[in-house]
Design an enzyme around this catalytic site. Structure first.
Site, PDB file in Angstrom:
ATOM      1  CG  HIS A 279      42.287 160.346 -58.802  1.00  0.00           C
ATOM      2  ND1 HIS A 279      41.479 161.398 -59.134  1.00  0.00           N
ATOM      3  CD2 HIS A 279      41.996 159.366 -59.701  1.00  0.00           C
ATOM      4  CE1 HIS A 279      40.737 161.083 -60.184  1.00  0.00           C
ATOM      5  NE2 HIS A 279      41.036 159.850 -60.536  1.00  0.00           N
TER       6      HIS A 279
ATOM      7  CG  HIS B 197      36.649 159.567 -57.844  1.00  0.00           C
ATOM      8  ND1 HIS B 197      37.619 158.584 -57.919  1.00  0.00           N
ATOM      9  CD2 HIS B 197      37.294 160.682 -57.425  1.00  0.00           C
ATOM     10  CE1 HIS B 197      38.794 159.090 -57.575  1.00  0.00           C
ATOM     11  NE2 HIS B 197      38.623 160.355 -57.271  1.00  0.00           N
TER      12      HIS B 197
ATOM     13  CB  CYS C 113      33.184 159.801 -51.000  1.00  0.00           C
ATOM     14  SG  CYS C 113      33.174 161.099 -49.755  1.00  0.00           S
TER      15      CYS C 113
ATOM     16  CG  HIS D 236      37.401 164.982 -60.782  1.00  0.00           C
ATOM     17  ND1 HIS D 236      36.665 164.111 -59.995  1.00  0.00           N
ATOM     18  CD2 HIS D 236      38.612 165.079 -60.204  1.00  0.00           C
ATOM     19  CE1 HIS D 236      37.417 163.724 -58.976  1.00  0.00           C
ATOM     20  NE2 HIS D 236      38.612 164.291 -59.089  1.00  0.00           N
TER      21      HIS D 236
ATOM     22  CD  GLU E  60      33.271 164.729 -56.372  1.00  0.00           C
ATOM     23  OE1 GLU E  60      32.516 165.672 -56.081  1.00  0.00           O
ATOM     24  OE2 GLU E  60      34.405 164.587 -55.863  1.00  0.00           O
TER      25      GLU E  60
ATOM     26  CB  THR F 273      33.076 166.567 -52.678  1.00  0.00           C
ATOM     27  OG1 THR F 273      34.050 165.718 -53.316  1.00  0.00           O
ATOM     28  CG2 THR F 273      31.699 165.954 -52.828  1.00  0.00           C
TER      29      THR F 273
ATOM     30  CB  CYS G 182      34.241 167.161 -48.770  1.00  0.00           C
ATOM     31  SG  CYS G 182      34.957 166.225 -47.427  1.00  0.00           S
TER      32      CYS G 182
ATOM     33  CB  SER H 244      45.103 163.527 -56.318  1.00  0.00           C
ATOM     34  OG  SER H 244      44.358 164.155 -55.301  1.00  0.00           O
TER      35      SER H 244
END
Length: 265
Positions: free
Chosen positions: A38, A70, A92, A120, A122, A158, A186, A214
């Site tokens: 992003h 993502h 990721c 989102h 992800e 994450t 994360c 983002s």
């Protein structure tokens, strides 16, 4: 005027890895499925280098499809194979862990909860790996409304804030006597958020640099806004001298950047 950089800021490991993978496959026939990260400036830079972007596999007849950081659901891999496309996976590793955690919980009979933002990409990918059975919770109010169950499994986006995850989990602990928590936040997200908050408490103005699209950058801005005057910008062109004149003294300016923001920006 003193300009201070946050201890942790900018590209994280997963983003660096995704960009490297994309650059290694820049042949004019490669496309990422959605923006690889992003950050509009990075996406444009990759386009100039020979990596395009498509919104769906229907837009590709041949070449290499690069799975963005993502992640995507399992069906996308199958569809790409059926079209005869070469697949390069830049998901990721932390997102992959969240995906497989959701899959494990769902297959083990747990009512699966994903703590994160419903829209989102992800979170959508993690949902897909749960066999589309997971419940996505964004707020504490939604957590309160969740019905009780025999087995409850919890994973997270994450980039969700540790505090939000903790508050929602505390509410979910009342929903079952058999709870499995697979904390998939994360460490890079936690480091950047903690460093940003620490710096924002010491400066007069914070600049948060990164894509307006983002999630992790937007969250950094939200956290900094709680401590001092904060501006979320994508590029240096957005800077305004007026921001530093509104108060008589602007002695300290803090800078942080999202995990998808490159050093050159």
């Amino acid at each position: 005027m003193e300009v201070i950089l946050a201890e942790y800021l900018g590209f994280c490991y997963g983003v660096k890895r995704a960009i490297k993978i994309a650059e290694e496959n820049a042949d004019g026939k490669s496309c990422t499925l959605g923006p690889i990260i992003h950050n509009p400036q990075v996406v444009e830079k990759l386009r100039r280098e020979g990596v395009g972007t498509v919104d769906s596999l229907q837009e590709m007849e041949e070449g290499t499809v690069i799975i963005r950081s993502h992640g995507v659901g399992p069906q996308v891999y199958k569809d790409a194979e059926l079209k005869g496309l070469k697949i390069v996976d830049a998901t990721c590793p932390h997102v992959k862990k969240a995906q497989l955690s959701a899959k494990e919980l769902s297959e083990s009979g747990y009512k699966t909860v994903i703590v994160g933002e419903k829209n989102h990409p992800e979170v959508k990918s993690i949902f897909e790996w749960s066999n589309k059975e997971a419940i996505i919770l964004e707020t504490e109010e939604e957590a309160k409304q969740l019905s009780s169950c025999q087995k409850l499994g919890i994973v997270s986006q994450t980039t969700v804030s540790s505090e939000r995850f903790k508050r929602i989990v505390e509410l979910l602990l009342e929903k079952s006597n058999n709870i499995k928590i697979l904390r998939t936040i994360c460490i890079a997200t936690e480091q950047r958020q903690a460093a940003a908050i620490e710096l924002a408490e010491k400066v007069d103005v914070m600049l948060v640099i990164g894509g307006k699209n983002s999630a992790n950058t937007t969250r950094l801005a939200q956290l900094c806004e709680e401590k001092c005057q904060t501006y979320h910008i994508e590029t240096a062109e957005e800077l305004s001298p007026e921001w530093f004149k509104k108060i008589e003294k602007k002695e300290k300016i803090g800078i942080t950047a999202g995990a998808s923001t490159p050093d050159w920006i």
